[in-house]
Design a protein around this motif. Sequence first.
Motif, mmCIF file in Angstrom:
data_model
loop_
_atom_site.group_PDB
_atom_site.id
_atom_site.type_symbol
_atom_site.label_atom_id
_atom_site.label_comp_id
_atom_site.label_asym_id
_atom_site.label_seq_id
_atom_site.Cartn_x
_atom_site.Cartn_y
_atom_site.Cartn_z
ATOM 1 N N MET A 177 -8.207 9.700 -1.046
ATOM 2 C CA MET A 177 -7.309 8.922 -0.175
ATOM 3 C C MET A 177 -6.499 9.874 0.719
ATOM 4 S SD MET A 177 -4.591 6.018 -1.401
ATOM 5 C CE MET A 177 -5.615 4.646 -1.870
ATOM 6 N N GLU A 178 -6.484 9.537 2.031
ATOM 7 C CA GLU A 178 -5.706 10.371 2.962
ATOM 8 C C GLU A 178 -4.203 10.240 2.654
ATOM 9 O OE1 GLU A 178 -6.905 12.177 5.644
ATOM 10 O OE2 GLU A 178 -8.903 11.783 4.827
ATOM 11 N N ARG A 179 -3.470 11.264 3.105
ATOM 12 C CA ARG A 179 -2.013 11.278 2.872
ATOM 13 C C ARG A 179 -1.327 10.024 3.444
ATOM 14 N NH1 ARG A 179 1.479 12.755 -0.212
ATOM 15 N NH2 ARG A 179 3.492 13.449 0.547
ATOM 16 N N ASN A 180 -1.768 9.669 4.707
ATOM 17 C CA ASN A 180 -1.158 8.496 5.347
ATOM 18 C C ASN A 180 -1.425 7.222 4.559
ATOM 19 O OD1 ASN A 180 0.054 9.749 7.354
ATOM 20 N ND2 ASN A 180 -1.539 9.362 8.914
ATOM 21 N N GLU A 181 -2.651 7.149 4.059
ATOM 22 C CA GLU A 181 -3.019 5.948 3.283
ATOM 23 C C GLU A 181 -2.180 5.874 2.006
ATOM 24 O OE1 GLU A 181 -7.709 5.076 4.105
ATOM 25 O OE2 GLU A 181 -7.192 6.826 2.900
ATOM 26 N N GLU A 182 -1.996 7.040 1.411
ATOM 27 C CA GLU A 182 -1.180 7.094 0.184
ATOM 28 C C GLU A 182 0.231 6.570 0.453
ATOM 29 O OE1 GLU A 182 -0.754 10.879 -1.650
ATOM 30 O OE2 GLU A 182 -2.917 11.100 -1.890
ATOM 31 N N LEU A 183 0.799 7.097 1.566
ATOM 32 C CA LEU A 183 2.176 6.695 1.891
ATOM 33 C C LEU A 183 2.253 5.207 2.170
ATOM 34 C CD1 LEU A 183 3.375 9.662 4.089
ATOM 35 C CD2 LEU A 183 4.238 8.978 1.850
ATOM 36 N N PHE A 184 1.230 4.718 2.885
ATOM 37 C CA PHE A 184 1.207 3.294 3.216
ATOM 38 C C PHE A 184 1.146 2.462 1.929
ATOM 39 C CE2 PHE A 184 -1.204 -0.609 4.051
ATOM 40 C CZ PHE A 184 -0.310 -1.211 4.918
ATOM 41 N N LEU A 185 0.285 2.929 1.003
ATOM 42 C CA LEU A 185 0.120 2.220 -0.270
ATOM 43 C C LEU A 185 1.458 2.141 -1.021
ATOM 44 C CD1 LEU A 185 -1.562 1.147 -2.707
ATOM 45 C CD2 LEU A 185 -2.073 3.491 -3.284
ATOM 46 N N ILE A 186 2.098 3.308 -1.155
ATOM 47 C CA ILE A 186 3.348 3.341 -1.921
ATOM 48 C C ILE A 186 4.424 2.494 -1.249
ATOM 49 C CG2 ILE A 186 5.181 4.876 -2.787
ATOM 50 C CD1 ILE A 186 3.059 6.527 -3.836
ATOM 51 N N LYS A 187 4.495 2.584 0.082
ATOM 52 C CA LYS A 187 5.535 1.822 0.793
ATOM 53 C C LYS A 187 5.276 0.314 0.654
ATOM 54 C CE LYS A 187 7.462 1.202 5.435
ATOM 55 N NZ LYS A 187 6.827 0.008 5.961
ATOM 56 N N SER A 188 4.009 -0.049 0.822
ATOM 57 C CA SER A 188 3.732 -1.484 0.790
ATOM 58 C C SER A 188 3.975 -2.074 -0.602
ATOM 59 C CB SER A 188 2.320 -1.706 1.327
ATOM 60 O OG SER A 188 1.534 -2.414 0.504
ATOM 61 N N ILE A 189 3.685 -1.285 -1.635
ATOM 62 C CA ILE A 189 3.960 -1.759 -2.999
ATOM 63 C C ILE A 189 5.471 -1.842 -3.233
ATOM 64 C CG2 ILE A 189 3.724 -1.161 -5.475
ATOM 65 C CD1 ILE A 189 0.950 -1.468 -4.681
ATOM 66 N N ALA A 190 6.185 -0.815 -2.762
ATOM 67 C CA ALA A 190 7.645 -0.798 -2.957
ATOM 68 C C ALA A 190 8.270 -2.024 -2.294
ATOM 69 C CB ALA A 190 8.237 0.478 -2.376
ATOM 70 N N GLU A 191 7.793 -2.381 -1.101
ATOM 71 C CA GLU A 191 8.356 -3.539 -0.393
ATOM 72 C C GLU A 191 8.149 -4.808 -1.197
ATOM 73 O OE1 GLU A 191 7.928 -2.080 4.224
ATOM 74 O OE2 GLU A 191 6.462 -3.485 3.377
ATOM 75 N N MET A 192 6.922 -4.924 -1.712
ATOM 76 C CA MET A 192 6.603 -6.131 -2.477
ATOM 77 C C MET A 192 7.471 -6.220 -3.741
ATOM 78 S SD MET A 192 2.932 -7.087 -3.953
ATOM 79 C CE MET A 192 2.439 -7.947 -2.514
ATOM 80 N N LEU A 193 7.596 -5.082 -4.427
ATOM 81 C CA LEU A 193 8.363 -5.068 -5.686
ATOM 82 C C LEU A 193 9.821 -5.393 -5.445
ATOM 83 C CD1 LEU A 193 6.876 -1.900 -7.403
ATOM 84 C CD2 LEU A 193 6.584 -4.263 -8.120
ATOM 85 N N ASN A 194 10.295 -5.000 -4.299
ATOM 86 C CA ASN A 194 11.693 -5.177 -3.986
ATOM 87 C C ASN A 194 12.064 -6.631 -3.725
ATOM 88 O OD1 ASN A 194 14.098 -3.955 -3.773
ATOM 89 N ND2 ASN A 194 13.979 -3.706 -1.544
ATOM 90 N N LYS A 195 11.047 -7.407 -3.249
ATOM 91 C CA LYS A 195 11.347 -8.786 -2.852
ATOM 92 C C LYS A 195 11.359 -9.759 -4.025
ATOM 93 C CE LYS A 195 9.256 -8.737 1.653
ATOM 94 N NZ LYS A 195 7.867 -8.613 1.972
ATOM 95 N N GLU A 196 10.431 -9.583 -4.933
ATOM 96 C CA GLU A 196 10.183 -10.622 -5.926
ATOM 97 C C GLU A 196 11.253 -10.673 -7.032
ATOM 98 O OE1 GLU A 196 7.896 -13.134 -5.559
ATOM 99 O OE2 GLU A 196 9.097 -13.753 -7.279
ATOM 100 N N THR A 197 11.573 -11.899 -7.471
ATOM 101 C CA THR A 197 12.591 -12.018 -8.524
ATOM 102 C C THR A 197 12.031 -12.611 -9.817
ATOM 103 O OG1 THR A 197 13.189 -14.144 -7.635
ATOM 104 C CG2 THR A 197 14.566 -12.301 -6.964
ATOM 105 N N ASN A 198 10.761 -13.006 -9.759
ATOM 106 C CA ASN A 198 10.152 -13.556 -10.975
ATOM 107 C C ASN A 198 9.154 -12.539 -11.526
ATOM 108 O OD1 ASN A 198 7.775 -14.855 -12.310
ATOM 109 N ND2 ASN A 198 9.097 -16.638 -12.170
ATOM 110 N N MET A 199 9.361 -12.166 -12.784
ATOM 111 C CA MET A 199 8.554 -11.094 -13.379
ATOM 112 C C MET A 199 7.047 -11.371 -13.315
ATOM 113 S SD MET A 199 9.139 -8.296 -15.359
ATOM 114 C CE MET A 199 10.405 -8.406 -16.596
ATOM 115 N N GLU A 200 6.669 -12.582 -13.756
ATOM 116 C CA GLU A 200 5.240 -12.912 -13.828
ATOM 117 C C GLU A 200 4.604 -12.844 -12.442
ATOM 118 O OE1 GLU A 200 3.289 -16.837 -15.496
ATOM 119 O OE2 GLU A 200 5.082 -16.224 -16.576
ATOM 120 N N VAL A 201 5.267 -13.469 -11.491
ATOM 121 C CA VAL A 201 4.741 -13.500 -10.124
ATOM 122 C C VAL A 201 4.676 -12.078 -9.572
ATOM 123 C CG1 VAL A 201 5.190 -14.350 -7.783
ATOM 124 C CG2 VAL A 201 5.718 -15.777 -9.754
ATOM 125 N N MET A 202 5.724 -11.300 -9.822
ATOM 126 C CA MET A 202 5.781 -9.936 -9.294
ATOM 127 C C MET A 202 4.607 -9.114 -9.822
ATOM 128 S SD MET A 202 6.754 -6.671 -10.376
ATOM 129 C CE MET A 202 8.020 -6.610 -11.608
#
Length: 379
Positions: A1-26
């Motif tokens: 995986m390219e460096r940019n792809e890695e960063l994109f992956l981590i950022k996109s996961i972090a954004e998702m994790l930050n939004k959700e408030t229900n454990m199961e759904v998250m």
Amino acid sequence: MERNEELFLIKSIAEMLNKETNMEVMLQQVLKRILELTNLKTGWIFLFDEEKEYQLAAHAYLPEALELKGRKYMCEGSCRCIHRGLTGNLKKATNMIDCERIERSIKEKRGNTEGIKLHASVPIKLGEVMFGLLNVASPGKLNFDDDELHILESIAYQIGTACERIRLSEQERSMLVLEERNRLARDLHDSVNQHLFSIMYTARGTKSISENQTITNSLDEIYYSSKDALAEMKDLIWQLSSDHIKEGLKIRLVNYCKTLDLSVSYECLENKIPDYLETAFWKIGREALNNINKHAESSKVIIHVGKIESFFTLKIEDNGCGFNMNEVSNSGFGLTSMRERAKLINGNCLVTSEPNKGTVVYVKVPIRKERKEYNESIN
Ligand SMILES: Nc1ncnc2c1ncn2[C@@H]1O[C@H](COP(=O)(O)OP(=O)(O)O)[C@@H](O)[C@H]1O
Ligand SMILES: [Mg+2]
């Protein structure tokens, strides 16, 4: 995986994790996102609880063999990754060579494993405390290289932090609910309860100065209905208030007897009763005590908690008026709910009674076997 792809992956996961408030759904959403962005085919998340039990908390695109029978084989029995996770032997992301759940599926011809043989296992942690596993796999993929494991580890750290955030916010929410319930209990106590009390004694007082039979009969009716209402209100206030929640079984049952003005003798031959049983015994016991208060015409109760062979037992006995078991329908909510609660923990609840000979509620629940120790040599 390219460096940019890695960063994109981590950022996109972090954004998702930050939004959700229900454990199961998250967990479910983040798992799917990881698979999409890493081109892996399938994954699942196990979470561990304090009693060292695990549960399948999320899963995505499982092969047919693991989906079988409502994912029975994913939810039962131990396996290498669970064992290593629970015994603290999985410190970092690892290739789990030959997944036993897959191996067993092949051996027992349970269904298509879709070319999956191995998965990566990544501990989900908060600080040094590990409380889950993220497993991912793809058909024919026999090795995850260090970079891949490293990225999965960073993602699992983020998941760990998000789980903790959600847990804390759930805790805060339930604290608010408890506060509100306590407030309601206090209000009911200070208002409705006092009024009922005053109606009850006014009726009694007025009766003593009246000679008209029709009036005294009506005053009796007022007295007894307000007395019943007061007893029900006491119970409701008690259930609403949270002060008793942290107390053990004995204190809860004995205090509840006091609330209902029942005199109690409590015997407990077991020091440590598992939590799941304390809750069930408490709820069944409360129902039995309510019945004694309402119907038994007796104020003496004997409560006995014990252990016989491989069963825990609870016995609640009164020496009141009893009842004819053939005449009482099964439609009463109390008796039915006691039986159902016992059934939920694989036990049973037997009520025996005879007119003028009192009533006994006897609950018997099998002791849960500890999870069988994992044994490398067992298939
Ligand atoms: N300890 C008891 N003493 C006397 N009668 C009882 C006792 N427990 C239950 N009963 C009888 O069994 C009936 C059914 O109880 P239950 O299912 O709890 O319904 P409910 O309490 O709402 O009437 C009661 O109405 C009462 O006649
Ligand atoms: Mg009842």
